[in-house]
Design a protein around this motif. Structure first.
Motif, PDB file in Angstrom:
ATOM      1  N   GLN A  45       0.853  -1.191   0.000  1.00 32.31           N
ATOM      2  CA  GLN A  45       0.000   0.000   0.000  1.00 32.31           C
ATOM      3  C   GLN A  45       0.887   1.238   0.000  1.00 32.31           C
ATOM      4  O   GLN A  45       1.790   1.365   0.831  1.00 32.31           O
ATOM      5  N   VAL A  46       0.635   2.130  -0.928  1.00 31.06           N
ATOM      6  CA  VAL A  46       1.383   3.382  -0.997  1.00 31.06           C
ATOM      7  C   VAL A  46       0.835   4.316   0.079  1.00 31.06           C
ATOM      8  O   VAL A  46      -0.369   4.550   0.160  1.00 31.06           O
ATOM      9  N   ILE A  47       1.733   4.809   0.911  1.00 29.86           N
ATOM     10  CA  ILE A  47       1.338   5.763   1.952  1.00 29.86           C
ATOM     11  C   ILE A  47       1.438   7.187   1.410  1.00 29.86           C
ATOM     12  O   ILE A  47       0.531   7.991   1.559  1.00 29.86           O
ATOM     13  N   GLY A  49       3.330   9.458  -2.020  1.00 27.21           N
ATOM     14  CA  GLY A  49       4.108   9.437  -3.250  1.00 27.21           C
ATOM     15  C   GLY A  49       3.447   8.578  -4.307  1.00 27.21           C
ATOM     16  O   GLY A  49       2.219   8.468  -4.358  1.00 27.21           O
ATOM     17  N   GLU A  50       4.285   7.940  -5.122  1.00 29.57           N
ATOM     18  CA  GLU A  50       3.776   7.108  -6.211  1.00 29.57           C
ATOM     19  C   GLU A  50       4.743   5.956  -6.458  1.00 29.57           C
ATOM     20  O   GLU A  50       5.954   6.151  -6.518  1.00 29.57           O
ATOM     21  N   LEU A  51       4.185   4.761  -6.587  1.00 30.57           N
ATOM     22  CA  LEU A  51       4.954   3.600  -7.016  1.00 30.57           C
ATOM     23  C   LEU A  51       4.339   3.108  -8.317  1.00 30.57           C
ATOM     24  O   LEU A  51       3.121   2.959  -8.419  1.00 30.57           O
ATOM     25  N   ILE A  52       5.179   2.877  -9.307  1.00 28.75           N
ATOM     26  CA  ILE A  52       4.736   2.353 -10.592  1.00 28.75           C
ATOM     27  C   ILE A  52       5.247   0.917 -10.642  1.00 28.75           C
ATOM     28  O   ILE A  52       6.462   0.687 -10.569  1.00 28.75           O
ATOM     29  N   ALA A  53       4.326  -0.050 -10.702  1.00 26.27           N
ATOM     30  CA  ALA A  53       4.696  -1.452 -10.551  1.00 26.27           C
ATOM     31  C   ALA A  53       4.462  -2.253 -11.825  1.00 26.27           C
ATOM     32  O   ALA A  53       3.495  -2.025 -12.552  1.00 26.27           O
ATOM     33  N   LEU A  54       5.366  -3.192 -12.055  1.00 28.97           N
ATOM     34  CA  LEU A  54       5.217  -4.200 -13.098  1.00 28.97           C
ATOM     35  C   LEU A  54       5.180  -5.532 -12.375  1.00 28.97           C
ATOM     36  O   LEU A  54       6.194  -6.005 -11.860  1.00 28.97           O
ATOM     37  N   LEU A  55       3.979  -6.104 -12.289  1.00 30.40           N
ATOM     38  CA  LEU A  55       3.786  -7.342 -11.540  1.00 30.40           C
ATOM     39  C   LEU A  55       4.128  -8.551 -12.398  1.00 30.40           C
ATOM     40  O   LEU A  55       4.048  -8.504 -13.633  1.00 30.40           O
ATOM     41  N   SER A  56       4.478  -9.626 -11.746  1.00 36.21           N
ATOM     42  CA  SER A  56       4.838 -10.869 -12.423  1.00 36.21           C
ATOM     43  C   SER A  56       3.704 -11.310 -13.356  1.00 36.21           C
ATOM     44  O   SER A  56       2.536 -11.317 -12.967  1.00 36.21           O
ATOM     45  N   GLY A  57       4.044 -11.630 -14.600  1.00 38.02           N
ATOM     46  CA  GLY A  57       3.049 -12.074 -15.566  1.00 38.02           C
ATOM     47  C   GLY A  57       2.336 -10.944 -16.291  1.00 38.02           C
ATOM     48  O   GLY A  57       1.543 -11.184 -17.190  1.00 38.02           O
ATOM     49  N   SER A  59       2.361  -7.230 -18.533  1.00 33.69           N
ATOM     50  CA  SER A  59       3.208  -6.569 -19.521  1.00 33.69           C
ATOM     51  C   SER A  59       3.118  -5.049 -19.433  1.00 33.69           C
ATOM     52  O   SER A  59       3.877  -4.348 -20.086  1.00 33.69           O
ATOM     53  N   GLU A  60       2.179  -4.544 -18.623  1.00 32.75           N
ATOM     54  CA  GLU A  60       1.967  -3.099 -18.495  1.00 32.75           C
ATOM     55  C   GLU A  60       2.323  -2.635 -17.082  1.00 32.75           C
ATOM     56  O   GLU A  60       1.922  -3.259 -16.096  1.00 32.75           O
ATOM     57  N   TRP A  61       3.059  -1.538 -16.984  1.00 32.56           N
ATOM     58  CA  TRP A  61       3.327  -0.890 -15.706  1.00 32.56           C
ATOM     59  C   TRP A  61       2.058  -0.165 -15.266  1.00 32.56           C
ATOM     60  O   TRP A  61       1.340   0.390 -16.091  1.00 32.56           O
ATOM     61  N   LYS A  62       1.777  -0.160 -13.945  1.00 34.25           N
ATOM     62  CA  LYS A  62       0.597   0.514 -13.425  1.00 34.25           C
ATOM     63  C   LYS A  62       0.988   1.401 -12.243  1.00 34.25           C
ATOM     64  O   LYS A  62       1.764   0.988 -11.393  1.00 34.25           O
ATOM     65  N   SER A  63       0.418   2.600 -12.208  1.00 31.34           N
ATOM     66  CA  SER A  63       0.721   3.585 -11.172  1.00 31.34           C
ATOM     67  C   SER A  63      -0.193   3.398  -9.955  1.00 31.34           C
ATOM     68  O   SER A  63      -1.404   3.196 -10.099  1.00 31.34           O
ATOM     69  N   TYR A  64       0.408   3.495  -8.769  1.00 32.36           N
ATOM     70  CA  TYR A  64      -0.329   3.440  -7.504  1.00 32.36           C
ATOM     71  C   TYR A  64       0.100   4.642  -6.673  1.00 32.36           C
ATOM     72  O   TYR A  64       1.293   4.912  -6.527  1.00 32.36           O
ATOM     73  N   THR A  65      -0.882   5.379  -6.152  1.00 29.81           N
ATOM     74  CA  THR A  65      -0.598   6.575  -5.362  1.00 29.81           C
ATOM     75  C   THR A  65      -1.217   6.439  -3.977  1.00 29.81           C
ATOM     76  O   THR A  65      -1.767   5.385  -3.633  1.00 29.81           O
ATOM     77  N   ASN A  66      -1.187   7.522  -3.211  1.00 33.41           N
ATOM     78  CA  ASN A  66      -1.617   7.542  -1.809  1.00 33.41           C
ATOM     79  C   ASN A  66      -2.871   6.707  -1.545  1.00 33.41           C
ATOM     80  O   ASN A  66      -3.925   6.955  -2.126  1.00 33.41           O
ATOM     81  N   GLY A  67      -2.735   5.704  -0.688  1.00 32.48           N
ATOM     82  CA  GLY A  67      -3.860   4.874  -0.282  1.00 32.48           C
ATOM     83  C   GLY A  67      -4.146   3.696  -1.190  1.00 32.48           C
ATOM     84  O   GLY A  67      -4.901   2.806  -0.812  1.00 32.48           O
ATOM     85  N   GLN A  68      -3.572   3.664  -2.378  1.00 30.32           N
ATOM     86  CA  GLN A  68      -3.819   2.546  -3.295  1.00 30.32           C
ATOM     87  C   GLN A  68      -2.865   1.399  -2.989  1.00 30.32           C
ATOM     88  O   GLN A  68      -1.780   1.604  -2.449  1.00 30.32           O
ATOM     89  N   SER A  69      -3.282   0.176  -3.355  1.00 29.24           N
ATOM     90  CA  SER A  69      -2.451  -0.987  -3.064  1.00 29.24           C
ATOM     91  C   SER A  69      -2.489  -1.991  -4.210  1.00 29.24           C
ATOM     92  O   SER A  69      -3.357  -1.931  -5.075  1.00 29.24           O
ATOM     93  N   PHE A  70      -1.522  -2.905  -4.185  1.00 32.39           N
ATOM     94  CA  PHE A  70      -1.474  -3.997  -5.148  1.00 32.39           C
ATOM     95  C   PHE A  70      -0.976  -5.254  -4.448  1.00 32.39           C
ATOM     96  O   PHE A  70      -0.268  -5.179  -3.439  1.00 32.39           O
ATOM     97  N   TYR A  88       5.679   3.306   1.821  1.00 27.11           N
ATOM     98  CA  TYR A  88       4.748   2.192   1.633  1.00 27.11           C
ATOM     99  C   TYR A  88       4.579   1.397   2.922  1.00 27.11           C
ATOM    100  O   TYR A  88       5.414   1.449   3.826  1.00 27.11           O
ATOM    101  N   LEU A  89       3.492   0.641   2.970  1.00 24.33           N
ATOM    102  CA  LEU A  89       3.227  -0.359   3.995  1.00 24.33           C
ATOM    103  C   LEU A  89       3.085  -1.679   3.277  1.00 24.33           C
ATOM    104  O   LEU A  89       2.293  -1.787   2.329  1.00 24.33           O
ATOM    105  N   CYS A  90       3.857  -2.679   3.671  1.00 28.35           N
ATOM    106  CA  CYS A  90       3.787  -4.004   3.049  1.00 28.35           C
ATOM    107  C   CYS A  90       3.308  -4.995   4.097  1.00 28.35           C
ATOM    108  O   CYS A  90       3.887  -5.115   5.179  1.00 28.35           O
ATOM    109  N   LYS A  91       2.222  -5.716   3.790  1.00 31.85           N
ATOM    110  CA  LYS A  91       1.688  -6.751   4.683  1.00 31.85           C
ATOM    111  C   LYS A  91       1.955  -8.106   4.054  1.00 31.85           C
ATOM    112  O   LYS A  91       1.728  -8.302   2.872  1.00 31.85           O
ATOM    113  N   TYR A  92       2.447  -9.038   4.862  1.00 27.98           N
ATOM    114  CA  TYR A  92       2.814 -10.373   4.397  1.00 27.98           C
ATOM    115  C   TYR A  92       1.789 -11.401   4.874  1.00 27.98           C
ATOM    116  O   TYR A  92       1.335 -11.347   6.017  1.00 27.98           O
ATOM    117  N   GLU A  93       1.441 -12.329   4.000  1.00 29.12           N
ATOM    118  CA  GLU A  93       0.502 -13.396   4.376  1.00 29.12           C
ATOM    119  C   GLU A  93       1.167 -14.745   4.220  1.00 29.12           C
ATOM    120  O   GLU A  93       2.014 -14.942   3.393  1.00 29.12           O
TER     121      GLU A  93
END
Length: 93
Positions: A45-47, A49-57, A59-70, A88-93
């Motif tokens: 979760q972005v606290i 700023g902005e994180l632009i992520a390319l997730l496994s599998g 092909s498109e980068w996606k922007s995440y800003t304040n309060g958004q998560s992936f 960011y806040l990262c929660k592990y399961e």
């Protein structure tokens, strides 16, 4: 006990902790592009700023800003770009 983590020559730093809801870390990423591997499922979760992520599998980068998560599956990797210092806040399961 709080665990201090440092990656990429100090460009990414986090504090890891365990709460009633499980393991988490809260961190700051400097401007740049980074690739992380996972051993468990992670929700990032972005606290601020902005994180632009390319997730496994994906092909498109996606922007995440304040309060958004992936979500990132266990035993995979993902890339993150930051155009400015972001937290960011990262929660592990």
């Amino acid at each position: 006990m709080i665990q201090v983590n440092e990656y990429f020559d100090g460009a990414v730093k986090s504090l890891g902790y365990t709460s009633e809801q499980g393991k988490s870390s809260i961190g700051v990423i400097e401007e740049g592009e980074y690739e992380f591997g996972t051993s468990s499922k992670e929700t990032m979760q972005v606290i601020e700023g902005e994180l632009i992520a390319l997730l496994s599998g994906e092909s498109e980068w996606k922007s995440y800003t304040n309060g958004q998560s992936f979500d990132v599956p266990a035993n995979s990797s993902f890339k993150v770009r930051a155009s400015r210092q972001s937290s960011y806040l990262c929660k592990y399961e």
